[in-house]
Write an enzyme that holds these catalytic residues in place. Structure first.
Site, PDB file in Angstrom:
ATOM      1  N   HIS A 456       0.809  -1.222   0.000  1.00 26.42           N
ATOM      2  CA  HIS A 456       0.000   0.000   0.000  1.00 26.42           C
ATOM      3  C   HIS A 456       0.844   1.276   0.000  1.00 26.42           C
ATOM      4  O   HIS A 456       0.662   2.141   0.861  1.00 26.42           O
ATOM      5  CB  HIS A 456      -0.919   0.021   1.227  1.00 26.42           C
ATOM      6  N   PRO A 457       1.758   1.469  -0.949  1.00 27.23           N
ATOM      7  CA  PRO A 457       2.548   2.709  -0.945  1.00 27.23           C
ATOM      8  C   PRO A 457       1.691   3.920  -1.304  1.00 27.23           C
ATOM      9  O   PRO A 457       0.827   3.863  -2.173  1.00 27.23           O
ATOM     10  CB  PRO A 457       3.616   2.449  -2.020  1.00 27.23           C
TER      11      PRO A 457
END
Length: 517
Positions: A456-457
């Site tokens: 989940h960057p």
């Protein structure tokens, strides 16, 4: 060829944006995607998504060596195909909490502002469709068709532990537990390629170009006028270029194009066009640590590829192949001082080993403990001025002193849940790897040795009202004209949820912002 709008990246946000913009038949839209089409069978079978890792459909990124994680380089899968990461994620539809969006402090992006865009995207089937979700949107969000027996037991254990059952995980307040809604249609993955691109692809004014790798944005006097492709060809944009290449790809393209920290650009032979030192900075990700337990009865997803299960899936779209692996979730606080949940516990009816890259041979279950609100943040940087060279990714995991103690608290909370009946029947002795003890030092060592990304960057083209932000509230890149960013990279702070839903929301909202001018 000239277009009105050139969109780079056909992933979660880019597909939604291209479909919405091209509803106006008077404009020409080009959607350029570095990866290929989404034809591979494993894309569409929910439980098979880890089979896509480290294939040509994966960008196959790795971080730099992480001091906080015993010097390990962490594998970061990202989708490289139509639909982007929505074509290879775990399909968990979790918008985040009201506190996330209201806490950003960005005009036009409060929870009440963005909720209509979530609902516009959603085509919810099942319970609470109209009350919580949109019902008419292209992105089908459904209940899971066949949750595993161990998952049902886990939910009962959550109730026995005194946690709050949530009829829906996507309300404004998310503290509690429940089954995870999924982006599936009748037991099949429903990506943004399915939801947006296939219907919109029939339009004569939308040009979808897979296997088209953009190497930089072209400028004329400080205004973006198009993009350059690998091999030197150019695509012109009469009105705007929009980067929707994700939290890694979008800042990388800005840096290659001369938008970033001038000293960093010159170090790699890139001529500065606009001084924006924050490009690539403020990288945040959800760090996760797994608890693995042996299951004494053969009821998990291990060995599910039997003829009967294959036939059940092909004929009825039922059975274990419909599993998204992360079937249930708990959102909880690590302590009373937290204003909203800062930990997530994801239950999976299979041992998830080494980010799913290792095929399990023994029945077991996984409880992933996720740090939802990390204090640590890192950076995406140029490793070279050559566009063919992947960027350097340094999330700086556990660099802030408050992160590790909260994960250790989460490990203890997770152990208590797995030791609670009835799930304790299916979660017996620990599987390797596991902590050697229960003291702080043992648990801290386990986190440093085995924690991994939840994929989940965010935040590398941070949106804000301050001069240091990369984009303004209308998603325009500061310091240049004719250029916007629309994807998870613009999130000012990472959300207490999963990033696919807000990425699509950003694409939906970006279309309105662009139409407004």
């Amino acid at each position: 060829m000239d277009y009105d709008y050139v969109i780079v990246g056909a992933g979660s946000a880019g597909a939604a944006l291209a479909a919405r913009l091209s509803e106006d038949t008077s404009i020409r839209v080009a959607l350029l995607e570095s990866g290929g089409p989404d034809r591979k069978q494993e894309i569409h079978i929910p439980a098979a998504f880890t089979k896509l890792f480290k294939t040509p459909l994966d960008w196959n990124f790795h971080t730099t060596e992480q001091d906080g994680l015993d010097g390990r380089e962490i594998y970061w899968p990202r989708g490289r195909m139509l639909g982007g990461s929505s074509s290879m994620n775990a399909m968990m539809w979790a918008r985040g909490a009201r506190a996330d969006y209201d806490g950003w402090g960005v005009p036009g992006w409060t929870y009440d502002d963005v909720l209509p865009y979530f609902r516009r995207a959603e085509g919810r089937v099942g319970s609470n469709a109209g009350a919580v979700y949109g019902m008419d949107g292209p992105l089908t969000v459904s209940e899971q068709r066949d949750p595993n027996v161990t998952t049902r037991a886990f939910l009962k254990s959550c109730r026995a532990a005194g946690l709050t059952p949530l009829p829906e995980l996507n309300g404004p307040e998310i503290e509690g537990f429940g089954l995870v809604p999924v982006s599936q249609r009748r037991g099949r993955r429903w990506s943004t390629a399915d939801a947006y691109l296939r219907p919109a692809g029939r339009r004569k004014n939308l040009y979808i170009r897979p296997r088209t790798h953009v190497t930089r944005v072209l400028f004329n006097g400080g205004r973006a006028v198009g993009v350059e492709l690998a091999g030197g060809r150019r695509v012109s944009a009469r009105r705007e270029v929009v980067l929707s290449a994700g939290a890694i790809g979008s800042p990388h393209l800005l840096l290659l194009s001369g938008v970033g920290d001038p000293d960093h650009l010159r170090e790699h032979g890139v001529r500065p066009v606009a001084e924006r030192p924050a490009v690539g900075r403020h990288l945040q990700d959800h760090l996760a640590i797994m608890l693995l337990r042996h299951c004494p009865v053969p009821v998990t997803l291990v060995g599910a590829a039997t003829r009967a299960n294959i036939a059940r899936y092909l004929l009825l779209r039922r059975g274990p192949f419909t599993s998204n692996v992360g079937e249930a979730a708990v959102f909880a606080r690590s302590g009373p001082e937290q204003p909203a949940p800062d930990l997530e516990f994801i239950f999976g009816p299979v041992p998830l080993i080494n980010a799913g890259l290792e095929e399990p041979t023994q029945h077991g279950v996984t409880l992933g403990i996720v740090l939802l609100r990390p204090e640590s943040s890192g950076r995406v940087m140029l490793a070279s001025g050559d566009p063919a060279v992947k960027p350097a990714i340094d999330p700086a995991y556990l660099s802030a002193p408050g992160d590790l103690p909260r994960l250790v608290k989460g490990l203890r909370m997770g152990r208590e849940l797995l030791d609670t009946a009835p799930v304790s029947r299916y979660a017996e002795r620990p599987m390797l790897p596991h902590p050697d003890g229960d003291d702080d030092a043992s648990l801290e060592a386990y986190v440093r040795a085995h924690a991994e990304t939840l994929f989940h960057p965010t935040g590398t083209c941070r949106m804000g009202v301050d001069d240091d932000s990369v984009v303004d509230p209308d998603l325009r890149v500061r310091g240049v004209e004719g250029l916007r960013v629309a994807d998870a990279s613009v999130l000012p702070e990472i959300i207490r949820g999963h990033t696919n839903a807000p990425s699509i929301m950003v694409g939906e909202r970006a279309a309105d912002l662009i139409r407004r001018g």
